[in-house]
Design an enzyme around this catalytic site. Structure first.
Site, short mmCIF file in Angstrom:
data_model
loop_
_atom_site.label_atom_id
_atom_site.label_comp_id
_atom_site.label_asym_id
_atom_site.label_seq_id
_atom_site.Cartn_x
_atom_site.Cartn_y
_atom_site.Cartn_z
N GLU A 113 -2.96 -6.51 -6.95
CA GLU A 113 -3.17 -4.67 -7.93
C GLU A 113 -2.49 -4.82 -8.87
OE1 GLU A 113 -0.45 -1.44 -5.29
OE2 GLU A 113 -1.52 -0.74 -7.01
N MET A 159 2.96 -3.19 7.74
CA MET A 159 2.88 -3.18 5.44
C MET A 159 1.59 -2.73 5.44
SD MET A 159 4.37 -6.11 4.28
CE MET A 159 6.19 -6.81 3.96
N THR A 169 -4.19 -9.50 -1.29
CA THR A 169 -2.84 -8.87 -0.50
C THR A 169 -3.13 -8.93 0.63
OG1 THR A 169 -2.37 -6.71 -0.40
CG2 THR A 169 -4.68 -7.01 -1.42
N ILE A 170 -2.43 -9.37 1.49
CA ILE A 170 -2.23 -8.28 2.72
C ILE A 170 -3.25 -6.82 2.94
CG2 ILE A 170 -0.71 -10.50 3.83
CD1 ILE A 170 1.43 -7.93 4.24
N ASP A 171 -2.30 -5.85 2.29
CA ASP A 171 -3.33 -4.60 2.41
C ASP A 171 -4.24 -4.34 2.01
OD1 ASP A 171 -0.23 -4.90 2.41
OD2 ASP A 171 0.17 -3.25 0.63
N HIS A 210 8.39 -8.46 6.59
CA HIS A 210 8.19 -9.56 5.88
C HIS A 210 6.80 -10.48 7.15
CE1 HIS A 210 10.28 -7.37 3.28
NE2 HIS A 210 9.39 -8.03 2.33
N ARG A 225 9.04 4.12 27.80
CA ARG A 225 9.57 4.75 26.27
C ARG A 225 8.30 4.64 25.17
NH1 ARG A 225 14.65 0.16 25.98
NH2 ARG A 225 15.97 1.32 26.03
#
Ligand code: F6P
Length: 346
Positions: A107, A173, A129-131, A276, A166
């Site tokens: 972006e 990310m 972008t990995i997003d 990362h 648990r």
């Protein structure tokens, strides 16, 4: 165009598996098919601002297809931070005799490319972008790799969560969009998924976990995007420093959830931050192919002088979209996609 051109290339913003595949495709087709010269700028917009560059050849880009990261380096440099920035870029392009510049980025990088194009520079973009949150394209390369890495991690966390009874919180990310959380959560069978698009209610998350435990499952997996926020006033998270584009360094929501879930449910809870790891390493086959197709389309667009545009994935086809449209609005997770995943919560 039949006349040989000189084309610059840069990679900006957070790195992403597949960047090298784009560079390789631009270089291979640019030189072999069109006879162009390709000049790589180092470290995102810092390259043209400081005229830091390297010639890219077929030889120098051999063997990079499966390599993560970017051979050009990257940075979050904002070319508009300094009022002289656009003129410095123009000057570097003039000195190097460049006919145009291909900016591969997310972006911020594409936003800067769109503004530079408005200022009269011959710039086009390639979305990355990995997003997975860039507008005007159905998917970005790097996303598939990040989802695979996160899913593998969730699978591993499942077995240890089950052994120790648990709750395991997995922070992935996703600054503005919860695509990685949603897809890895679905693929990994998460019991609660929290994304930035939906401010969450910590009481509701705990209710879902308690319900699952009351049904005889004494472990749970919570996947949270780093940009997820609690509904106003229900759970504070400390902010981090900001980059040149004004974005805060995220991270911390996983730890906060660990404390709150354990305090509210009484179940032992641990958090894992994937960070990362999701951005590093070799791209999946899907990302290599998508990145290659985008690189080929980008050099075709440069050859046709389609400045101000970017190749985009539309369905299964690569088409050109306007950079201005791509950066006008982020592509976030639609409510119906999140609601579909809720069938598996708790
Ligand atoms: O590139 C997008 C992204 O992966 C975001 O999900 C994340 O918030 C950011 O990069 C982290 O960037 P940096 O490595 O610069 O801290």
């Amino acid at each position: 165009m039949l006349t040989p051109m000189r084309i610059g290339v840069l990679t900006g913003g957070g790195d992403c598996p597949g960047l090298n595949a784009v560079i390789r495709a631009i270089v291979r087709k640019g030189i072999d098919r069109y006879g162009h010269t390709i000049v790589g700028f180092r470290d995102g917009w810092r390259g043209p601002l400081e005229n830091s560059h390297v010639d890219l050849t077929i030889e120098s880009t051999r063997g990079i297809l499966p390599r993560g990261g970017t051979i050009l380096g990257s940075s979050r440099t904002n070319p508009f931070k300094d009022a002289q920035g656009p003129d410095r870029i123009r000057e570097s392009m003039r000195t190097l005799g460049l006919d145009g510049l291909i900016a591969i980025g997310g972006e911020d990088t594409l936003g800067a490319a769109a503004r530079l194009h408005d200022d009269g520079l011959s710039v086009l973009g390639v979305p990355k972008t990995i997003d997975n949150d860039i507008g005007a394209t159905d998917m970005t390369f790097g996303f598939d790799t990040a989802v695979q890495v996160a899913t593998d991690a969730i699978d591993r966390l499942h077995t240890t969560a089950e052994s120790h009874h648990r709750i395991l919180v997995v922070e992935v990310m996703g600054r503005h969009a919860g695509w990685i959380a949603l897809h890895s959560g679905l693929a990994g069978g998460a019991d609660v998924i929290l994304i930035p698009e939906r401010p969450f209610d910590i009481d509701e998350a705990c209710r879902l976990i308690r319900r699952r435990h009351s049904r005889g499952r004494y472990f749970s997996i919570v996947v949270v995007a780093e940009g997820a926020v609690a509904r106003e006033g229900t759970m504070a998270v400390a902010g981090g420093p900001r980059d040149e584009f004004g974005h805060e360094r995220l991270g911390g929501i996983g730890q906060r959830l660990e404390q709150e879930i354990e305090r509210r449910t009484g179940f032992e809870t641990r958090a894992t931050v994937l960070g990362h790891i999701q951005r590093g390493g070799t791209p999946t086959a899907f990302d290599r192919v998508l990145a290659t197709r985008l690189g080929l389309a980008a050099i075709d667009a440069a050859n046709d002088e389609r400045w101000g545009m970017m190749p985009a994935l539309r369905g299964t086809r690569i088409e050109l979209a306007r950079l201005a449209d791509a950066v006008a609005q982020l592509r976030t997770v639609p409510s119906e996609d999140y609601e579909a995943a809720e069938a598996f919560f708790g």
